[in-house]
Design an enzyme around this catalytic site. Structure first.
Site, PDB file in Angstrom:
ATOM      1  N   ARG A   1       0.836  -1.218   0.000  1.00 47.54           N
ATOM      2  CA  ARG A   1       0.000   0.000   0.000  1.00 47.54           C
ATOM      3  C   ARG A   1       0.866   1.262   0.000  1.00 47.54           C
ATOM      4  NH1 ARG A   1      -2.275   0.971   6.171  1.00 47.54           N
ATOM      5  NH2 ARG A   1      -0.758  -0.321   7.224  1.00 47.54           N
TER       6      ARG A   1
ATOM      7  N   SER B   1      -5.352   5.105   5.905  1.00 46.03           N
ATOM      8  CA  SER B   1      -4.809   3.736   5.914  1.00 46.03           C
ATOM      9  C   SER B   1      -4.567   3.210   4.505  1.00 46.03           C
ATOM     10  CB  SER B   1      -5.694   2.788   6.718  1.00 46.03           C
ATOM     11  OG  SER B   1      -7.031   2.961   6.411  1.00 46.03           O
TER      12      SER B   1
ATOM     13  N   GLU C   1     -19.131   4.144  -0.775  1.00 43.09           N
ATOM     14  CA  GLU C   1     -18.318   3.534  -1.818  1.00 43.09           C
ATOM     15  C   GLU C   1     -19.073   3.390  -3.137  1.00 43.09           C
ATOM     16  OE1 GLU C   1     -18.860   2.191   1.171  1.00 43.09           O
ATOM     17  OE2 GLU C   1     -16.929   2.312   2.200  1.00 43.09           O
TER      18      GLU C   1
ATOM     19  N   PHE D   1     -14.535  -3.761   0.454  1.00 44.86           N
ATOM     20  CA  PHE D   1     -15.570  -2.804   0.014  1.00 44.86           C
ATOM     21  C   PHE D   1     -15.423  -2.482  -1.478  1.00 44.86           C
ATOM     22  CE2 PHE D   1     -14.398  -1.334   4.479  1.00 44.86           C
ATOM     23  CZ  PHE D   1     -15.289  -2.201   5.080  1.00 44.86           C
TER      24      PHE D   1
ATOM     25  N   HIS E   1      -5.516  -3.520   2.137  1.00 44.54           N
ATOM     26  CA  HIS E   1      -6.111  -4.502   3.039  1.00 44.54           C
ATOM     27  C   HIS E   1      -6.687  -5.710   2.306  1.00 44.54           C
ATOM     28  CE1 HIS E   1      -5.242  -1.265   5.686  1.00 44.54           C
ATOM     29  NE2 HIS E   1      -5.879  -1.749   6.717  1.00 44.54           N
TER      30      HIS E   1
ATOM     31  N   ASP F   1      -8.874  -6.991  12.581  1.00 43.45           N
ATOM     32  CA  ASP F   1     -10.212  -6.425  12.354  1.00 43.45           C
ATOM     33  C   ASP F   1     -11.280  -7.510  12.237  1.00 43.45           C
ATOM     34  OD1 ASP F   1      -9.599  -3.713  12.408  1.00 43.45           O
ATOM     35  OD2 ASP F   1      -8.958  -3.716  10.312  1.00 43.45           O
TER      36      ASP F   1
ATOM     37  N   ARG G   1      -1.874  -4.671   3.794  1.00 41.76           N
ATOM     38  CA  ARG G   1      -1.642  -3.785   4.931  1.00 41.76           C
ATOM     39  C   ARG G   1      -0.223  -3.858   5.477  1.00 41.76           C
ATOM     40  NH1 ARG G   1      -4.081  -5.006  10.829  1.00 41.76           N
ATOM     41  NH2 ARG G   1      -2.348  -6.468  10.673  1.00 41.76           N
TER      42      ARG G   1
END
Lengths: 278, 311
Positions: free
Chosen positions: B10, B37, B58, B83, B109, B117, B167
């Site tokens: 990322r 993030s 989104e 998402f 992610h 999470d 991540r």
């Protein structure tokens, strides 16, 4: 903006309605109810207001039209043929194999379609994207969008309404086609919308309520919206009648997505013809 | 290369997108309230006029991007992989892929990397869902430098694309001078006895497994299949014809991801054997990333064991 009288626009709208009925009859498939309820303001946009060039359908500075309720594309197809984007004979190919006139509009098949729609709730976000691009590029074009009242039950409409407000998209002119009918019944029965105009106002939009079949009111509101630079996206909350102009289709949810038989077709065309030069 | 400091893919996206934005004023980043993030902070600071944030919306982000793309913009919609695939799925299909618009969905992610999470944030179906949609390209780079190269190429190649980053900091595999081509597997090493085909964070597992296997005299071909769609059919065909034994490794459900894509090629060729290492069609939980991989057999030891069984 073209110099065309209210009376000529009224007659043009009747002719567009006749094309809608004709193409759906020939296809024996399509959505007459919503196409007829949106006919007057869509006709006014195409024949008076929209700055478009049929010889250059993707002209970057053009005004755009997004049917968020994509199933009413017969009225858009009629207007595109009427303004020279393709020959009138193409209208006879609606919903047929290899036709540019898909059951729901496809931007890569049909010249003059600015985005492919058909799945409800999605067009307003796309229209907002076009209006935002105009702001980023400091261009003066307008983006027209047609949202159904039933369609406003989709959450993405309200996400897009937020975005249009945040980015001050006063170049986005959205008609809410308030005919109060959806497939399973009235909107009030299926999922009450309350006052959609008040909802858009609460989202920071400028809302103007009109009779969506009164061409004088349509022209007055579009004159105002087309000139406005007040930073507010525009909601034209248009009271309409589903199936408007054909007596037996008016206010009948059964005519949402049904084609007329020969007898019904002949009656519809006769009724519409009688409305010319009234 | 393994002595180099670890860095997340990322971060490679966050770095390269700034350079690309400076080169192309039509390139836009559309954040969805998780820019921090997803590493778009530098872009927002340096190129505020090319940065949008639609908030936690989104679906609208995807639709807005489609509208912008019809006007010549090159929008990158930025969110988490779960998402950016599932929440936005139908908007991607209807408004981006069907009209074949130049929109990039850039997601951090990916896989089970949002480990603590829990299952809600772990993306194990995204690649499968998106590779099913016509016109879509699906990419998952393995390290920092390959991410930068592939993001650059994505930005300069027309069409809808899904880019999946992760991540956690991962070892650097490639130097800055290594070139990558979308749709073309990158062969890390050649081998005779087994082909290990991996993508993303699991490429390092394939490399480690190959080293272990070498000690036992088993020679492994290691392919970084950074593009899942369009799959490099030629590279898979060569592995089937020349080696005939393949292990796929991915941080994704074993259904519909890289393993399935490789199996489709082998099945149509009518030969070869493919073993799939990946998420065992089960939801995850809050746990350390390495533990989640272990629970699904996504480990060097398991890859080595399978490779030996195939000899």
């Amino acid at each position: 903006m073209k110099d065309i009288s209210v009376k000529d626009l009224e007659n043009t709208a009747v002719r567009m309605r006749m094309k809608v009925v004709d193409m759906i009859y020939k296809a024996q498939s399509g959505h007459p109810g919503g196409s007829l309820s949106a006919a007057d303001f869509v006709t006014a946009c195409y024949f008076k207001y929209m700055n478009i060039d049929p010889k250059n359908p993707r002209w970057p500075d053009r005004d755009r039209m997004v049917l968020s309720k994509g199933h009413v594309c017969p009225i858009q197809y009629a207007c595109l043929a009427g303004t020279g984007f393709f020959p009138e004979a193409v209208l006879d190919t609606l919903r047929k194999e290899d036709s540019m006139l898909q059951g729901h509009p496809s931007m890569n098949k049909c010249p003059g379609i600015d985005i492919s729609t058909g799945s409800l709730g999605q067009g307003l976000a796309c229209a907002a994207g076009m209006a935002l691009a105009g702001k980023l590029d400091k261009k003066d074009y307008k983006v027209f969008c047609v949202v159904g009242d039933g369609e406003a039950q989709e959450g993405e409409i309200w996400e897009a309404a937020n975005t249009a407000h945040k980015y001050q998209l006063d170049n986005l002119i959205t008609f809410v086609d308030f005919n109060n009918l959806q497939i399973d019944g009235t909107c009030d029965e299926v999922m009450p919308n309350g006052n959609l105009g008040e909802k858009f106002r609460a989202f920071g939009w400028e809302v103007i309520e009109i009779d969506g079949h009164n061409m004088e009111e349509i022209v007055a509101v579009l004159n105002k919206c087309y000139a406005s630079k007040n930073g507010k996206p525009k909601c034209i909350y248009a009271h309409t009648i589903k199936g408007k102009g054909v007596s037996f289709m008016e206010n009948q949810c059964g005519w949402h997505g049904a084609a007329p038989n020969q007898e019904q077709y002949e009656q519809a065309m006769a009724e519409l013809e009688a409305q010319l030069n009234n | 290369m393994s002595e180099l400091k670890k860095i997340a893919t990322r971060d490679g996206f966050g770095k390269e997108i700034v350079e690309l934005g400076k080169e192309n004023p039509d390139l836009l980043v559309i954040d969805t309230d998780i820019g921090k993030s997803c590493q778009t902070g530098s872009f927002r600071k340096e190129l505020p006029n090319q940065h949008l944030n639609v908030g936690i919306a989104e679906q609208n982000g995807a639709g807005l991007a489609a509208g912008l793309a019809t006007c010549g913009k090159v929008p990158f919609v930025v969110t988490y992989a779960v998402f950016g695939s599932l929440r936005m799925c139908e908007m991607i299909r209807q408004e981006i892929c069907y009209p074949n618009l130049n929109v990039k969905i850039a997601c951090s992610h990916g896989g089970v990397t949002p480990a603590n999470d829990g299952a809600s944030h772990q993306a194990i179906e995204d690649i499968g869902v998106l590779r099913t949609i016509p016109n879509m390209t699906v990419i998952m780079p393995a390290d920092y430098n390959s991410t930068r190269k592939l993001v650059r190429q994505a930005a300069n190649t027309y069409g809808p694309m899904f880019l999946r980053f992760t991540r956690d900091a991962v070892p650097q595999i490639y130097g800055e001078d290594v070139e990558f081509t979308i749709g073309k597997a990158h062969q890390i090493q050649d081998g005779r006895d087994i082909a290990l085909i991996a993508n993303g964070d699991t490429v390092r597992l394939a490399i480690e497994a190959a080293k272990t296997l070498a000690k036992d005299g088993i020679s492994a071909r290691v392919l970084d299949m950074h593009t899942i769609k369009p799959l490099d059919v030629e590279a898979v065909t060569s592995a089937v014809n020349e080696i005939g034994k393949i292990i796929t490794i991915e941080d994704h459900n074993i259904l519909n991801g890289l393993g399935s894509a490789v199996c489709e090629v082998a099945a149509e060729l009518g030969k070869g054997i493919v073993k799939r290492v990946g998420i065992q069609d089960q939801f995850g939980q809050s746990a350390p990333y390495e533990r989640l991989l272990e629970m699904n057999g996504i480990t060097v030891e398991h890859i080595v064991k399978l490779a030996k069984e195939l000899q």
